[in-house]
Design a protein around this motif. Sequence first.
Motif, PDB file in Angstrom:
ATOM      1  N   ARG A 191       0.829  -1.190   0.000  1.00 36.87           N
ATOM      2  CA  ARG A 191       0.000   0.000   0.000  1.00 36.87           C
ATOM      3  C   ARG A 191       0.867   1.244   0.000  1.00 36.87           C
ATOM      4  NH1 ARG A 191      -4.827  -0.489   4.195  1.00 36.87           N
ATOM      5  NH2 ARG A 191      -3.572   1.070   5.256  1.00 36.87           N
ATOM      6  N   SER A 192       0.282   2.304  -0.523  1.00 36.58           N
ATOM      7  CA  SER A 192       0.995   3.575  -0.603  1.00 36.58           C
ATOM      8  C   SER A 192       1.481   4.029   0.775  1.00 36.58           C
ATOM      9  CB  SER A 192       0.056   4.609  -1.208  1.00 36.58           C
ATOM     10  OG  SER A 192       0.572   5.889  -1.091  1.00 36.58           O
ATOM     11  N   ASP A 193       0.672   3.848   1.808  1.00 39.37           N
ATOM     12  CA  ASP A 193       1.111   4.314   3.131  1.00 39.37           C
ATOM     13  C   ASP A 193       2.252   3.460   3.684  1.00 39.37           C
ATOM     14  OD1 ASP A 193      -0.589   2.177   3.484  1.00 39.37           O
ATOM     15  OD2 ASP A 193      -1.702   3.039   5.145  1.00 39.37           O
TER      16      ASP A 193
ATOM     17  N   LEU B 127       4.639   2.256   1.772  1.00 43.15           N
ATOM     18  CA  LEU B 127       5.825   2.805   1.113  1.00 43.15           C
ATOM     19  C   LEU B 127       6.264   4.098   1.800  1.00 43.15           C
ATOM     20  CD1 LEU B 127       7.882   2.750  -1.189  1.00 43.15           C
ATOM     21  CD2 LEU B 127       6.233   3.964  -2.604  1.00 43.15           C
ATOM     22  N   LEU B 128       5.278   4.878   2.231  1.00 42.66           N
ATOM     23  CA  LEU B 128       5.589   6.134   2.906  1.00 42.66           C
ATOM     24  C   LEU B 128       6.441   5.895   4.155  1.00 42.66           C
ATOM     25  CD1 LEU B 128       5.041   9.219   3.120  1.00 42.66           C
ATOM     26  CD2 LEU B 128       2.954   8.675   4.345  1.00 42.66           C
TER      27      LEU B 128
ATOM     28  N   PHE C  43      -5.906  -3.378   0.003  1.00 41.72           N
ATOM     29  CA  PHE C  43      -7.225  -2.886   0.395  1.00 41.72           C
ATOM     30  C   PHE C  43      -7.161  -2.374   1.833  1.00 41.72           C
ATOM     31  CE2 PHE C  43      -8.467  -6.238   3.327  1.00 41.72           C
ATOM     32  CZ  PHE C  43      -7.573  -7.228   2.980  1.00 41.72           C
ATOM     33  N   SER C  44      -8.225  -1.724   2.215  1.00 42.01           N
ATOM     34  CA  SER C  44      -8.323  -1.242   3.583  1.00 42.01           C
ATOM     35  C   SER C  44      -9.662  -1.692   4.147  1.00 42.01           C
ATOM     36  CB  SER C  44      -8.232   0.277   3.597  1.00 42.01           C
ATOM     37  OG  SER C  44      -8.682   0.765   4.835  1.00 42.01           O
TER      38      SER C  44
ATOM     39  N   ALA D  94     -11.801   4.624   2.458  1.00 42.51           N
ATOM     40  CA  ALA D  94     -10.732   5.581   2.143  1.00 42.51           C
ATOM     41  C   ALA D  94     -11.165   6.472   0.986  1.00 42.51           C
ATOM     42  CB  ALA D  94      -9.441   4.840   1.827  1.00 42.51           C
TER      43      ALA D  94
ATOM     44  N   TRP E 183      -9.910  10.119   0.128  1.00 47.95           N
ATOM     45  CA  TRP E 183      -8.632  10.445  -0.520  1.00 47.95           C
ATOM     46  C   TRP E 183      -8.585   9.965  -1.969  1.00 47.95           C
ATOM     47  CZ3 TRP E 183      -8.240   7.794   4.379  1.00 47.95           C
ATOM     48  CH2 TRP E 183      -8.125   8.677   5.468  1.00 47.95           C
TER      49      TRP E 183
ATOM     50  N   SER F 177      -3.046  11.921  -5.519  1.00 45.61           N
ATOM     51  CA  SER F 177      -1.913  11.147  -6.031  1.00 45.61           C
ATOM     52  C   SER F 177      -1.332  10.243  -4.952  1.00 45.61           C
ATOM     53  CB  SER F 177      -0.841  12.102  -6.542  1.00 45.61           C
ATOM     54  OG  SER F 177      -0.546  13.057  -5.539  1.00 45.61           O
ATOM     55  N   TYR F 178      -1.477  10.626  -3.687  1.00 43.35           N
ATOM     56  CA  TYR F 178      -0.895   9.826  -2.605  1.00 43.35           C
ATOM     57  C   TYR F 178      -1.966   9.137  -1.773  1.00 43.35           C
ATOM     58  CZ  TYR F 178      -1.820  14.448  -0.683  1.00 43.35           C
ATOM     59  OH  TYR F 178      -2.409  15.634  -0.363  1.00 43.35           O
TER      60      TYR F 178
ATOM     61  N   PRO G  72      -3.615   6.957   0.461  1.00 41.62           N
ATOM     62  CA  PRO G  72      -2.875   5.952   1.220  1.00 41.62           C
ATOM     63  C   PRO G  72      -3.351   4.526   0.990  1.00 41.62           C
ATOM     64  CG  PRO G  72      -4.289   7.252   2.662  1.00 41.62           C
ATOM     65  CD  PRO G  72      -4.324   7.910   1.332  1.00 41.62           C
ATOM     66  N   SER G  73      -4.571   4.357   0.454  1.00 38.39           N
ATOM     67  CA  SER G  73      -5.058   2.997   0.261  1.00 38.39           C
ATOM     68  C   SER G  73      -4.743   2.462  -1.134  1.00 38.39           C
ATOM     69  CB  SER G  73      -6.572   2.945   0.489  1.00 38.39           C
ATOM     70  OG  SER G  73      -7.227   3.662  -0.527  1.00 38.39           O
TER      71      SER G  73
ATOM     72  N   THR H  55       1.131   5.502  -6.530  1.00 35.11           N
ATOM     73  CA  THR H  55       1.607   6.751  -5.924  1.00 35.11           C
ATOM     74  C   THR H  55       2.965   7.149  -6.486  1.00 35.11           C
ATOM     75  OG1 THR H  55       0.398   6.430  -3.877  1.00 35.11           O
ATOM     76  CG2 THR H  55       2.351   7.780  -3.745  1.00 35.11           C
TER      77      THR H  55
END
Lengths: 532, 453
Positions: B157-159, B161-162, B183-184, B188, B191, B195-196, B198-199, B205
């Motif tokens: 997931r994008s978050d 990677l963050l 998935f979450s 979500a 958002w 572009s970011y 988080p899900s 992203t």
Amino acid sequence: MSLIETLARMEAVATGRAAPLATVRHRHLSEQPLVFVPLTTAGEAGAPLGALVGTDREKPALLAVPQPRNRDLRFAFLAELAESLLPYVDGFADVVEWEERKETDPETGKKVPVQVELCADAPQLIVPSAAGIDFVRLLGRSMRFRRTAEQEPEAPYPAPPHVPLLGRWFTHFGERARVPGASLLLSMTGLLTRHWATGQSLLEDQHLGALLAWIDPPARHPTSTPRRQRSAPALQGVSGRAAAERAESARDADGRLLCPPAGPATDPAFDNRLLAPAMARFDAGVPGAEDEIHGLIESQLRPTWDAVWHGIDLLRGLPPGARVADRWKRDRWSYTAHRDRVRAGEPPQPRRDDAVTAAQKLASRETAQAQLDAQEALDDPLVMAGRRLAGEALEGTVTAVEMAFSEGRRPMPRPLVTLRTADRTPLPERAKLYRALPDGKTQTAEFVAYAAEEPGALVVRLTGGMGRGRTPEPGSVPEPDDAVCWTLFEHAPRGGPELPDPEDTPWTHGGPPGATGAPEDTPDTATAEDFL
Amino acid sequence: MLGSRYAQRTAYSFDPAAEAAAATDAILHDTLHGERRGVVVDSPPGAGKSTLVVRAARELAAAGRPLMVVAQTNAQVDDLVLRLAEKDPRLPVGRLHSSEPGAFDPALAELPAVRTSAKAADLAGMDIVVSTAAKWAYTKVDEPWRHAIVDEAYQMRSDALLTVAGLFERALFVGDPGQLDPFSVVGADQWAGLSYDPSSSAVSTLLAHNPDLPQHRLPVSWRLPASAAPLVSAAFYPYTPFRSGTDHGDRRLAFGVPSDGSGVDRVLDEAAESGWGLLELPARHTPRTDPEAVRAVALVVGRLLARGGAATSEHSPDPAPLTAARIAVGTAHRDQAAAVRTALAELGVTEVAVDTANRLQGREFDVTVVLHPLSGRPDATAFHLETGRLCVLASRHRHACIVVCRAGVADLLDEHPSTEPVQLGVTVKFPDGWEANHAVLAHLSEHRVPWRP
């Protein structure tokens, strides 16, 4: 939908009455909630038509906009709304208790305990339906960036005082409402569907009148004609199904729905036949037209207002779950934190979350969801029954306990507990199990094997919750004939890892907010100005 | 439409090994000598993604550039470490793991050059340090790694990677865009379109913020047989087609015991012959753990083993016996997997991998038996229609895939078109699950064996 909810709905269809989904109340219900029933204008996004607001069910304050397309009247409405809501919201800000919290000392970098304020109670807004929560968000978004004459004396069209502040609070309530189990802003349909299952679809449950009709049908229809009353059912009251149908479609002589939509959308028939002509008279300056519109709007709001309080009565009939106060405390933290941001003069919440904030919110909501699911099951045997049916928990009777110890330098107690269960929970090899101890702590265990000689019997090895000594603490090891309930899910799931600070947003996520080249804020070339 | 895509078959001569080598060389060149901070590699099922990761890691290490590797699950991490050690037993590899007992495969302890620890500091100086994204997220470093490889980046997931992106300066992102999206459990939508978000997946992203990163794709599936690659490519990767590395006739599945004429045996013969089999039970709405369908799945597995299956492939000229370890059963839900396991245990079958699509991701078997996600359902939800779920289930096999399903799924699909709201700013994924399901079903219907239990 879980299997147990499907079963409850089938039961509701069969009996004509809503079936309970819970034996306790799983949401905090304030002693003094503020009920907010808004209506919006058809075809005009963000143009409120009227609202009933208040904490006293007998004396709601009626706010109405006689011509919603008139921006001045719209602002007068929002100013009035702020006047009637903000005293309630602020009313909890000054009664505080002290809590100890660990904070990083900026000089030493160490975690040190500090005393911080926590508001002893917090406001609670109740709207009729999920659409009402969205409307609160919309109002919040449209108000929080407004500037008052005090803030910007030069700017034309200043907003009335307090309107931006109400926008910030509405935005905060709207965001908080997305956190599973949070109770600062609740919808009555959401509350009722959490505790009862009806025999209609989830979409139909958004009609507050129909939903209440399933849960608590009237003893008899006050206006129904004798021809429609059948003798036997009339004695027991009407069925929920019939009452729901009536709530959805019955109209009075003027063509008004007896149970108007719970808003913020209005009944189109009401708009066309009654509201539009009255507004035309108001526009034409006919004397008394404004009072007439007020009366019309109140006629649409009042049944919903009463329905929300009816729902509150039903929910107060349920005892609160043991862990509800724990979750309400988080709401109080949330309220206190926003109070502090407002007091510190911080700017309103931004239009969009930055990458780190979005990730933070998502992570905290996922943790809240996991905690809510666990806490509801632990608080309520009916919810736990659903988890058992879903193969996520099992209940059984202890038949034998055999003391055993772990290997290693310091042997620790690892008793083997045999239990007999009728639950057909599939247990993976070495599955980790959790059990709530009477003192509120959680005991962990590990699934060992199914007992060979006896069907329905299995052995688990206790791995924790017995203290640090060589002998387990008294009461921490179950005894034969004890009823125990093991879950496959954790009872207090932890939050995720720490995220970077927004100014350290990595290159994969566009770098720090405000950095050049960020794709999110390319100006809209088609619109001259964009205030929303 | 599908037919025309099939028609692209070998009009020109295609050397799979050469094509794959050329793609790999280009990827390694960009990774080792490129100017950009990231390289993205799309890999269809079984296209040698793990081989690529191992090779890239070794080449970076050989060039004196220590690196961190981020995978998504502990099983993936252990597998990578084993592969690295197999290629080069003296390569110093660190396995960073959680402090829970049994956090890593005990086989790693046997490897001389592999060091395992729950603390990143203990692994300082190792050429390669491998761990899960979840563990890396709790790791702090003074100096970021100069290189990283992010494996299964489309499942990350994008978050996630963050939380780890601050640990490295540049990275090679490898993954399969056709598998299950992350998935979450909570909404979500707020958002969606950012572009970011988080899900969303880490790659979407990454590319939204760095659209000019070099992107590569592996063109050849070595796992999927010639009977499966065209269907999987056309149904799930319509704009990035791939080929199978083997041709018709390179692989063969045969049984020592002849058919007893039952439906189960006939579907086995059909699958051995054509690579696909559909065992169709009479139409019926059932609970998720449909007892008849579960039993049918168990019977199919039981007969696969009882009939003495033997698989011939390019790996060796001699047929290899089809053992339980080479068979998998895939389901949509965990309770279905549990029911199949129980049914198999009653038949005395063990060691067959029975799991959900999520957990079968990245794994490979000779034969798979799939309980169709829509079998017996009264509705088709977004979960059951998800393209990635069906793609994972239909692309785990080297020889044959047998699907067990209630009749009537085509009608069910027609009654439940996709109704997901279109979000502004979100790239629409093609194909949608509805179309992919129809494509697979149309193909399976040519290999249908009706059966009444």
